[in-house]
Design a protein around this motif. Structure first.
Motif, short mmCIF file in Angstrom:
data_model
loop_
_atom_site.label_atom_id
_atom_site.label_comp_id
_atom_site.label_asym_id
_atom_site.label_seq_id
_atom_site.Cartn_x
_atom_site.Cartn_y
_atom_site.Cartn_z
N ILE A 129 69.17 61.87 -131.07
CA ILE A 129 68.80 62.95 -130.57
C ILE A 129 69.76 63.60 -129.46
O ILE A 129 70.46 62.47 -128.74
N PRO A 130 70.21 64.86 -129.49
CA PRO A 130 71.14 65.22 -128.57
C PRO A 130 70.87 64.89 -127.00
O PRO A 130 69.58 64.92 -126.61
N ASP A 131 71.57 64.69 -126.33
CA ASP A 131 71.61 64.35 -124.69
C ASP A 131 70.81 65.69 -124.26
O ASP A 131 71.00 66.65 -124.70
N PHE A 132 69.91 65.39 -123.34
CA PHE A 132 69.27 66.24 -122.60
C PHE A 132 68.91 65.99 -121.15
O PHE A 132 69.13 64.85 -120.68
N VAL A 133 68.71 67.05 -120.43
CA VAL A 133 68.33 66.61 -118.96
C VAL A 133 66.79 67.12 -118.59
O VAL A 133 66.36 68.33 -119.10
N GLU A 134 66.03 66.42 -117.93
CA GLU A 134 64.70 66.74 -117.63
C GLU A 134 64.97 67.29 -115.96
O GLU A 134 65.55 66.49 -115.25
N VAL A 135 64.09 68.21 -115.74
CA VAL A 135 64.14 68.75 -114.42
C VAL A 135 62.67 68.83 -113.84
O VAL A 135 61.89 69.20 -114.58
N GLU A 136 62.38 68.03 -112.91
CA GLU A 136 61.01 67.75 -112.49
C GLU A 136 60.69 68.09 -111.10
O GLU A 136 61.61 67.95 -110.31
N SER A 137 59.67 68.38 -110.45
CA SER A 137 59.23 68.74 -109.37
C SER A 137 57.87 69.02 -109.10
O SER A 137 57.11 69.33 -110.24
N ASP A 138 57.31 68.87 -107.94
CA ASP A 138 56.09 69.30 -107.71
C ASP A 138 55.86 70.90 -107.54
O ASP A 138 54.66 71.17 -107.16
N ASN A 139 56.93 71.29 -107.74
CA ASN A 139 56.93 72.69 -107.37
C ASN A 139 57.70 73.55 -108.48
O ASN A 139 58.65 73.43 -108.78
N ILE A 140 56.96 74.35 -109.36
CA ILE A 140 57.44 74.90 -110.53
C ILE A 140 58.38 75.81 -110.20
O ILE A 140 59.29 76.14 -111.04
N LYS A 141 58.31 76.61 -109.12
CA LYS A 141 59.38 77.58 -108.65
C LYS A 141 60.73 76.94 -108.41
O LYS A 141 61.76 77.26 -108.83
N ASP A 142 60.70 75.63 -107.91
CA ASP A 142 61.76 74.82 -107.80
C ASP A 142 62.49 74.51 -108.96
O ASP A 142 63.68 74.65 -109.10
N VAL A 143 61.62 74.02 -109.84
CA VAL A 143 61.95 73.92 -111.23
C VAL A 143 62.77 74.98 -112.03
O VAL A 143 63.79 75.08 -112.50
N GLU A 144 61.90 76.25 -111.73
CA GLU A 144 62.80 77.28 -112.56
C GLU A 144 64.06 77.73 -111.98
O GLU A 144 65.15 78.16 -112.52
N LYS A 145 64.18 77.66 -110.48
CA LYS A 145 65.32 77.53 -109.70
C LYS A 145 66.65 77.07 -110.29
O LYS A 145 67.73 77.55 -110.31
N TRP A 146 66.23 75.60 -110.36
CA TRP A 146 67.26 74.93 -110.70
C TRP A 146 67.75 74.99 -112.27
O TRP A 146 68.72 74.76 -112.74
N VAL A 147 66.55 74.99 -113.04
CA VAL A 147 66.82 75.71 -114.32
C VAL A 147 68.10 76.62 -114.66
O VAL A 147 69.14 76.56 -115.28
N GLU A 148 67.89 77.59 -113.80
CA GLU A 148 68.62 78.72 -113.68
C GLU A 148 69.96 78.47 -113.23
O GLU A 148 70.92 78.69 -113.73
N ILE A 149 70.17 77.54 -112.27
CA ILE A 149 71.29 77.29 -111.54
C ILE A 149 72.14 76.18 -112.53
O ILE A 149 73.38 76.39 -112.54
N LEU A 150 71.57 75.63 -113.50
CA LEU A 150 72.23 75.05 -114.56
C LEU A 150 72.71 75.66 -115.64
O LEU A 150 73.26 75.47 -116.60
N GLY A 151 72.17 77.04 -115.61
CA GLY A 151 72.81 78.21 -116.51
C GLY A 151 71.68 78.14 -117.63
O GLY A 151 71.95 78.81 -118.68
N TYR A 152 70.47 78.01 -117.48
CA TYR A 152 69.50 78.09 -118.60
C TYR A 152 68.28 78.85 -118.02
O TYR A 152 68.37 79.26 -116.85
#
Length: 86
Positions: free
Chosen positions: A40-63
């Motif tokens: 499987i291609p390598d991937f990153v999981e972004v997890e938090s107790d706050n969905i807004k923080d997940v969304e923020k960091w997903v965008e910071i990573l360029g997605y």
């Protein structure tokens, strides 16, 4: 190994093998898990107790959230047509 032998002697049957390498990083309430799973291609999981923080960091990573999934490992393997059961 001893624990595995106890399970087998007790009647348990092995039904799933997974070879995964994971490196995890934590920053405040965000956890980044960088995973490598065989075939499987390598991937990153972004997890938090706050969905807004997940969304923020997903965008910071360029997605964006449209580029993400909520697959569990066996769903991910099914997506790539990899058998996860023995």
């Amino acid at each position: 190994e001893t624990f595995v032998n106890i399970l087998l002697i007790s009647g348990f049957q092995k039904f799933w093998i997974s070879k995964k390498y994971r490196v995890s990083y934590k920053l405040w309430n965000i956890v980044f898990d960088f995973d490598s799973i065989e075939n499987i291609p390598d991937f990153v999981e972004v997890e938090s107790d706050n969905i807004k923080d997940v969304e923020k960091w997903v965008e910071i990573l360029g997605y964006n959230m449209k580029n993400t999934s909520t697959f569990w490992e066996k769903e991910l393997k099914a997506h790539y047509n990899i058998e996860w059961w023995i």
